[in-house]
Design a protein around this motif. Structure first.
Motif, PDB file in Angstrom:
ATOM      1  N   ASP A 610       0.844  -1.196   0.000  1.00 40.29           N
ATOM      2  CA  ASP A 610       0.000   0.000   0.000  1.00 40.29           C
ATOM      3  C   ASP A 610       0.880   1.247   0.000  1.00 40.29           C
ATOM      4  O   ASP A 610       0.617   2.217  -0.716  1.00 40.29           O
ATOM      5  CB  ASP A 610      -0.914  -0.025   1.221  1.00 40.29           C
ATOM      6  CG  ASP A 610      -1.927   1.109   1.219  1.00 40.29           C
ATOM      7  OD1 ASP A 610      -2.365   1.514   0.125  1.00 40.29           O
ATOM      8  OD2 ASP A 610      -2.269   1.606   2.303  1.00 40.29           O
ATOM      9  N   LYS A 621      -7.262   2.256  -1.915  1.00 45.63           N
ATOM     10  CA  LYS A 621      -8.235   2.141  -0.816  1.00 45.63           C
ATOM     11  C   LYS A 621      -8.133   0.787  -0.094  1.00 45.63           C
ATOM     12  O   LYS A 621      -9.119   0.114   0.165  1.00 45.63           O
ATOM     13  CB  LYS A 621      -9.663   2.317  -1.346  1.00 45.63           C
ATOM     14  CG  LYS A 621      -9.886   3.596  -2.139  1.00 45.63           C
ATOM     15  CD  LYS A 621      -9.656   4.835  -1.292  1.00 45.63           C
ATOM     16  CE  LYS A 621      -9.924   6.109  -2.093  1.00 45.63           C
ATOM     17  NZ  LYS A 621      -9.667   7.339  -1.307  1.00 45.63           N
ATOM     18  N   LEU A 622      -6.895   0.375   0.204  1.00 47.14           N
ATOM     19  CA  LEU A 622      -6.679  -0.884   0.903  1.00 47.14           C
ATOM     20  C   LEU A 622      -7.007  -0.732   2.385  1.00 47.14           C
ATOM     21  O   LEU A 622      -7.068   0.386   2.912  1.00 47.14           O
ATOM     22  CB  LEU A 622      -5.236  -1.352   0.726  1.00 47.14           C
ATOM     23  CG  LEU A 622      -4.773  -1.562  -0.719  1.00 47.14           C
ATOM     24  CD1 LEU A 622      -3.320  -1.976  -0.767  1.00 47.14           C
ATOM     25  CD2 LEU A 622      -5.636  -2.604  -1.420  1.00 47.14           C
ATOM     26  N   THR A 623      -7.200  -1.857   3.053  1.00 51.69           N
ATOM     27  CA  THR A 623      -7.534  -1.861   4.486  1.00 51.69           C
ATOM     28  C   THR A 623      -6.539  -2.756   5.219  1.00 51.69           C
ATOM     29  O   THR A 623      -6.868  -3.890   5.612  1.00 51.69           O
ATOM     30  CB  THR A 623      -8.966  -2.365   4.714  1.00 51.69           C
ATOM     31  OG1 THR A 623      -9.861  -1.659   3.855  1.00 51.69           O
ATOM     32  CG2 THR A 623      -9.406  -2.176   6.161  1.00 51.69           C
ATOM     33  N   THR A 679     -14.368   3.622  -4.622  1.00 51.10           N
ATOM     34  CA  THR A 679     -13.656   2.926  -3.535  1.00 51.10           C
ATOM     35  C   THR A 679     -13.726   1.420  -3.734  1.00 51.10           C
ATOM     36  O   THR A 679     -12.726   0.705  -3.554  1.00 51.10           O
ATOM     37  CB  THR A 679     -14.280   3.305  -2.175  1.00 51.10           C
ATOM     38  OG1 THR A 679     -14.133   4.709  -1.970  1.00 51.10           O
ATOM     39  CG2 THR A 679     -13.613   2.554  -1.045  1.00 51.10           C
ATOM     40  N   ARG A 682     -11.411   0.356  -6.746  1.00 49.47           N
ATOM     41  CA  ARG A 682      -9.991   0.435  -6.402  1.00 49.47           C
ATOM     42  C   ARG A 682      -9.576  -0.665  -5.419  1.00 49.47           C
ATOM     43  O   ARG A 682      -8.519  -1.293  -5.583  1.00 49.47           O
ATOM     44  CB  ARG A 682      -9.669   1.808  -5.822  1.00 49.47           C
ATOM     45  CG  ARG A 682      -9.651   2.935  -6.844  1.00 49.47           C
ATOM     46  CD  ARG A 682      -9.440   4.290  -6.182  1.00 49.47           C
ATOM     47  NE  ARG A 682      -9.361   5.366  -7.165  1.00 49.47           N
ATOM     48  CZ  ARG A 682      -8.212   5.875  -7.617  1.00 49.47           C
ATOM     49  NH1 ARG A 682      -7.069   5.407  -7.172  1.00 49.47           N
ATOM     50  NH2 ARG A 682      -8.221   6.852  -8.520  1.00 49.47           N
ATOM     51  N   SER A 683     -10.394  -0.893  -4.387  1.00 51.23           N
ATOM     52  CA  SER A 683     -10.023  -1.910  -3.391  1.00 51.23           C
ATOM     53  C   SER A 683     -10.049  -3.309  -4.004  1.00 51.23           C
ATOM     54  O   SER A 683      -9.190  -4.140  -3.675  1.00 51.23           O
ATOM     55  CB  SER A 683     -10.956  -1.835  -2.188  1.00 51.23           C
ATOM     56  OG  SER A 683     -12.310  -2.052  -2.553  1.00 51.23           O
ATOM     57  N   CYS A 684     -11.001  -3.569  -4.891  1.00 50.12           N
ATOM     58  CA  CYS A 684     -11.020  -4.865  -5.585  1.00 50.12           C
ATOM     59  C   CYS A 684      -9.736  -5.067  -6.383  1.00 50.12           C
ATOM     60  O   CYS A 684      -9.122  -6.142  -6.351  1.00 50.12           O
ATOM     61  CB  CYS A 684     -12.224  -4.960  -6.524  1.00 50.12           C
ATOM     62  SG  CYS A 684     -13.791  -5.267  -5.694  1.00 50.12           S
ATOM     63  N   GLY A 686      -6.757  -3.585  -5.937  1.00 47.53           N
ATOM     64  CA  GLY A 686      -5.592  -3.708  -5.066  1.00 47.53           C
ATOM     65  C   GLY A 686      -5.450  -5.106  -4.479  1.00 47.53           C
ATOM     66  O   GLY A 686      -4.364  -5.705  -4.519  1.00 47.53           O
ATOM     67  N   TYR A 687      -6.537  -5.657  -3.951  1.00 44.79           N
ATOM     68  CA  TYR A 687      -6.448  -6.974  -3.323  1.00 44.79           C
ATOM     69  C   TYR A 687      -6.299  -8.093  -4.351  1.00 44.79           C
ATOM     70  O   TYR A 687      -5.679  -9.124  -4.059  1.00 44.79           O
ATOM     71  CB  TYR A 687      -7.656  -7.214  -2.418  1.00 44.79           C
ATOM     72  CG  TYR A 687      -7.469  -6.580  -1.060  1.00 44.79           C
ATOM     73  CD1 TYR A 687      -6.700  -7.205  -0.086  1.00 44.79           C
ATOM     74  CD2 TYR A 687      -8.018  -5.341  -0.766  1.00 44.79           C
ATOM     75  CE1 TYR A 687      -6.501  -6.619   1.153  1.00 44.79           C
ATOM     76  CE2 TYR A 687      -7.825  -4.743   0.470  1.00 44.79           C
ATOM     77  CZ  TYR A 687      -7.061  -5.382   1.426  1.00 44.79           C
ATOM     78  OH  TYR A 687      -6.846  -4.797   2.640  1.00 44.79           O
ATOM     79  N   ARG A 711     -15.225  -0.347   0.826  1.00 46.70           N
ATOM     80  CA  ARG A 711     -13.921  -1.014   0.844  1.00 46.70           C
ATOM     81  C   ARG A 711     -14.098  -2.527   0.933  1.00 46.70           C
ATOM     82  O   ARG A 711     -14.761  -3.022   1.834  1.00 46.70           O
ATOM     83  CB  ARG A 711     -13.075  -0.543   2.036  1.00 46.70           C
ATOM     84  CG  ARG A 711     -12.612   0.894   1.919  1.00 46.70           C
ATOM     85  CD  ARG A 711     -11.871   1.309   3.189  1.00 46.70           C
ATOM     86  NE  ARG A 711     -11.500   2.710   3.161  1.00 46.70           N
ATOM     87  CZ  ARG A 711     -10.270   3.155   2.881  1.00 46.70           C
ATOM     88  NH1 ARG A 711      -9.308   2.293   2.642  1.00 46.70           N
ATOM     89  NH2 ARG A 711     -10.022   4.441   2.868  1.00 46.70           N
ATOM     90  N   PHE A 713     -11.962  -6.058   1.486  1.00 43.59           N
ATOM     91  CA  PHE A 713     -10.658  -6.531   1.957  1.00 43.59           C
ATOM     92  C   PHE A 713     -10.735  -8.003   2.348  1.00 43.59           C
ATOM     93  O   PHE A 713     -11.825  -8.559   2.532  1.00 43.59           O
ATOM     94  CB  PHE A 713     -10.141  -5.677   3.124  1.00 43.59           C
ATOM     95  CG  PHE A 713     -10.969  -5.743   4.381  1.00 43.59           C
ATOM     96  CD1 PHE A 713     -10.605  -6.570   5.440  1.00 43.59           C
ATOM     97  CD2 PHE A 713     -12.105  -4.947   4.532  1.00 43.59           C
ATOM     98  CE1 PHE A 713     -11.353  -6.620   6.604  1.00 43.59           C
ATOM     99  CE2 PHE A 713     -12.854  -4.981   5.698  1.00 43.59           C
ATOM    100  CZ  PHE A 713     -12.482  -5.822   6.731  1.00 43.59           C
TER     101      PHE A 713
END
Length: 841
Positions: A610, A621-623, A679, A682-684, A686-687, A711, A713
């Motif tokens: 991240d 938008k990672l968690t 959001t 983007r989070s999809c 990233g993970y 989000r 995660f």
């Protein structure tokens, strides 16, 4: 009556002598190998088996005698909690790290039935290799008590053949298993001490391994008689032996001991007529370096030391070859020609910071003159990056001067960056040659300047403390304590850390008490709140605020009983709500009975990636929620209010309907706000990228969580580096419901999702050396999916980066992975089966 007595005498006679007779016959046949059995030469050599040492810990057999004053089990309370610690000793020295089983259930006999995989391989074993197995009881408050220990030598001392199958080991009451040579806690009773019971136990073991013939009616009578004899013996002596049952790995053929690189003992095979089987002949020169090539290499370097042309420059073809070498990942071993090329043009490469680690890899450190020249040149080299400095702290580099130079480079890192690598730097202490190394004092120095770093350093070290292998960790632990206690603020900080430890011990005690409540999760929750409001009311309001181990910046003042609960799962983790000093609240999950270090590593990598993405102005938008292992079987996890994707689809049918409930916007895309959809996309992305690179397995809709602001995660990282319990897993978890939430495969939102994926993939590929070096430093950390085969695991990550492709080719490659993941049919069937299993459960 006379007939029954005669039958009983026959059973006794069979028990005493039949097994012994068969054993003698078998040994005679094995001795007569030249003529009959061994003429086929079908066996394996231990040095050729490149597999990790594995065995199964099955159960604890026997009950302690209440009259025995030495029995630790007499002090147990009503709910004993047992685990087995397994260590491998080679020539009396601990090899790798001990491995623990899970806690045994309360039913008797105490069963684990757990497969243990050690970091060592069979080819690493010596003839004196032995397993040290200790049963520990953790039911007593704030202490672990050794129930008993036993040591098992892996090779038969007479035949030098690897032992296989079930082994029944006698435990030495109240003692920890001793791995020295000779051991003081042998699991097999020495011949001089063997009585009739021990001889019968040995025959029973052989019977269970299938080495003695079976005859059902006679076997039942014999075992009944053996149990009666054991009972009479325990009454007579007033002592009951405890036994640990383990099942060693079996192979298709016997495994003979042979050290790596040692010539096979010469044997003259006796070929019978017509026997055309091939016989493998051992060649002692196979695998060794060419002596003439070594001589040429030394002469070349000797000439270079005598008459050095410091202005020597590579030609165009040599430049191309050098650039190719510099692009090699840190896992790549340089060939002889590559090493010679790097040495030849070392002076012209001084200005290239990427070349230092490659140059140091080609140095012959056994040659004092060459090593001195290399160290002098290292100090004049262009400053290297922190990623390369981490490589110099790996076990590949043993020179203290090289490792000290790496520490000076790390001093440039600020606290935020230093925090990203702290976990690996603690593990790098394993490879230091002295307790008072530069790395040790560097870690302590940075810790005393920052209370948050000090807290994490102390926990990372505390998890590794163990009397048999933690000398380096005990040393830094003592130094950190001494340094902090020398100043008033440091003394206060250390006392706060001690109170953190007391808090985790109290939480473990609560979990033990809560598990005794009968009636399901509801009753457990009632018991938890009752304890917090009654006997343990001091936990609701602390005398002084304590910094939260999970996040030392937060000062907690007590637990709120009414807002604390228990999750419905096999381990029954606690969900605790703490008051904070500022008047707010924070929620954590506390687990006992689960190794959290693998989850801690994965989340650390998510946080690092991240940070790398944000440095390139890409926020996905990672968690990266916080995870901290407070012991090898316990830890804390930050609680993020969220809902599993499975629950979202069950309650709302679609992801968009879920978002419409919390972020409706009739003018926005799909009736939700644009920010919420952005959001989610983007989070999809990233993970998908990060989980693919780390090879995270066992992905299903119950361990994908969704927050109200969009989000997505992942949680639960029990399978990484390509391991997956499900057959034919897709490259990444991208279900059709996620694609539909983006408008379908033809929508512009899905196109942006793929664009984010490819951009993130190329950014992380640029930092592949950093990520590979961090995993290399974790090789000895005994994390399950790394310890089984660390070399293979690191190579799997390297393979995911596809360093052979340029950026454009990498984009095409990753887009094809996305398409394969979406169109994969088998994972959809597996997901459906998982949902039905969850429903019926």
């Amino acid at each position: 009556m006379g007939t029954l007595c005669d039958a009983q005498r026959k059973v006794d006679h069979w028990t005493m002598s039949c097994g012994k007779l068969l054993e003698d016959i078998r040994e005679e046949k094995q001795m007569d190998g030249a003529g009959r059995i061994n003429n086929e030469f079908r066996f394996f050599l231990s040095c050729d088996i490149n597999l990790p040492v594995t065995f199964r810990v099955e159960a604890l057999d026997g009950e302690p005698s209440p009259a025995s004053s030495n029995s630790v089990l007499d002090e147990w309370h009503s709910v004993p909690e047992l685990y087995v610690e397994c260590s491998l000793y080679i020539d009396g020295v601990l090899f790798g790290l001990p491995t623990r089983t899970r806690l045994a259930s309360v039913e008797k006999p105490y069963r684990w039935n757990e497969l243990i995989t050690l970091s060592a391989k069979y080819r690493d074993l010596t003839v004196d290799a032995q397993l040290a197995l200790t049963v520990w009881d953790v039911s007593l408050p704030r202490q672990e008590v050794a129930v008993g220990g036993a040591t098992l030598i892996l090779f038969n001392s007479r035949k030098q053949q690897l032992k296989t199958g079930k082994q029944k080991l006698r435990l030495w009451h109240g003692r920890e298993a001793d791995g020295s040579v000779p051991t003081t806690t042998p699991g097999k009773v020495p011949k001089l001490e063997r009585g009739e019971i021990e001889r019968l136990e040995k025959l029973v073991n052989k019977f269970e391994r299938g080495q003695l013939p079976h005859m059902d009616w006679l076997d039942r009578l014999a075992f009944k008689r053996i149990e009666k004899m054991k009972l009479e013996e325990s009454k007579r002596t007033g002592k009951t032996n405890l036994h640990l049952i383990v099942d060693l790995r079996s192979f298709e053929h016997p495994v003979a001991f042979q050290e790596l690189g040692t010539p096979l003992p010469t044997q003259t095979p006796n070929f019978s007529a017509g026997n055309l089987d091939l016989v493998t002949v051992w060649d002692p020169e196979v695998g060794r370096q060419n002596p003439s090539e070594n001589k040429q290499l030394k002469l070349a370097r000797s000439v270079a030391r005598g008459v050095i042309d410091r202005d020597l420059k590579p030609n165009s073809s040599e430049k191309k070859e050098i650039q190719k070498i510099l692009k090699h990942p840190p896992t790549r071993i340089l060939s002889g020609d590559e090493r010679q090329l790097m040495w030849k043009f070392r002076y012209s490469l001084k200005s290239d910071k990427r070349a230092l680690t490659k140059f140091l890899r080609c140095v012959d450190w056994s040659d004092a003159q060459e090593a001195k020249q290399a160290l002098d040149l290292m100090r004049k080299w262009a400053p290297i990056d922190i990623a390369d400095a981490l490589e110099l702290l790996s076990p590949v580099f043993e020179s203290e001067e090289v490792r000290a130079y790496a520490v000076t480079v790390l001093e440039r890192a600020d606290d935020e960056e230093f925090r990203c690598y702290l976990l690996q730097l603690v593990q790098a202490l394993r490879y230091e040659r002295s307790d008072n190394s530069h790395l040790t004092f560097f870690l302590v120095q940075r810790a005393v300047q920052n209370a948050e770093l000090a807290s994490f350093l102390r926990w990372y070290v505390a998890v590794e403390l163990h009397p048999s292998y933690a000398r380096r960790f005990y040393c830094i632990y003592d130094i950190l304590e001494d340094v902090l206690k020398k100043t008033p603020s440091g003394e206060k900080q250390w006392q706060n850390m001690v109170r953190q430890t007391e808090l985790t011990a109290q939480l473990c005690s609560i979990m033990r008490d809560v598990k005794q409540a009968r009636g399901g999760t509801k009753k457990m929750i009632e018991k938890l709140r009752q304890l917090l409001s009654g006997l343990l009311s001091e936990l609701t309001y602390f005398d002084k605020p304590i910094s939260l181990p999970l996040d030392p910046k937060i000062m907690i003042t007590g637990i709120i009983p009414s807002e604390s609960s228990i999750f419905k799962s096999s381990l029954h983790p606690l969900r605790l709500t703490f008051r904070t000093e500022t008047g707010g609240k924070c929620q954590i999950i506390f687990k006992k009975g689960d190794d959290m270090r693998q989850d801690q590593l994965v989340i650390q990598m998510v946080s690092l990636m991240d940070r790398l993405l944000k440095l390139e102005n890409l926020d996905l938008k990672l968690t990266p929620y916080k995870v901290l292992a407070t012991a090898q079987d316990e830890g804390m996890v930050e609680f993020i209010p969220s809902t599993s994707l499975a629950q979202v689809l069950n309650d709302h049918k679609t992801i968009i309907s879920y978002f419409q409930q919390y972020h409706p916007d009739e003018h926005g895309p799909f009736g939700i706000t644009a920010a919420c959809l952005e959001t989610f996309i983007r989070s999809c992305a990233g993970y998908c990228v990060i989980m693919y690179i780390l090879g995270v397995g066992d992905r299903h809709l119950d361990n994908l969580l969704l927050t109200k602001d969009g989000r997505l995660f992942h949680i639960d990282f029990g399978f990484i580096l390509g391991r997956d319990p499900k057959p034919f897993p897709p490259p990444m978890k991208l279900c059709k419901e996620m694609v539909e939430a983006m408008g379908g495969a033809e929508s512009e939102h899905y196109g942006r999702f793929k664009s984010f994926c490819c951009e993130a993939y190329n950014i992380l590929r640029k930092s592949s050396n950093l990520i590979l070096n961090l995993f290399h430093l974790m090789a000895g950390a005994n994390i399950p999916d790394i310890a089984s085969d660390s070399e293979k695991g690191i190579l799997k990550i390297q393979e995911k980066f596809r360093l052979d492709l340029d950026d454009e080719e990498a984009v095409q490659f990753f887009q094809s992975l996305i398409n394969d993941s979406v169109s994969a049919l088998f994972p959809q069937m597996v997901e459906m089966a998982h949902r039905w299993a969850q429903y019926w459960r």
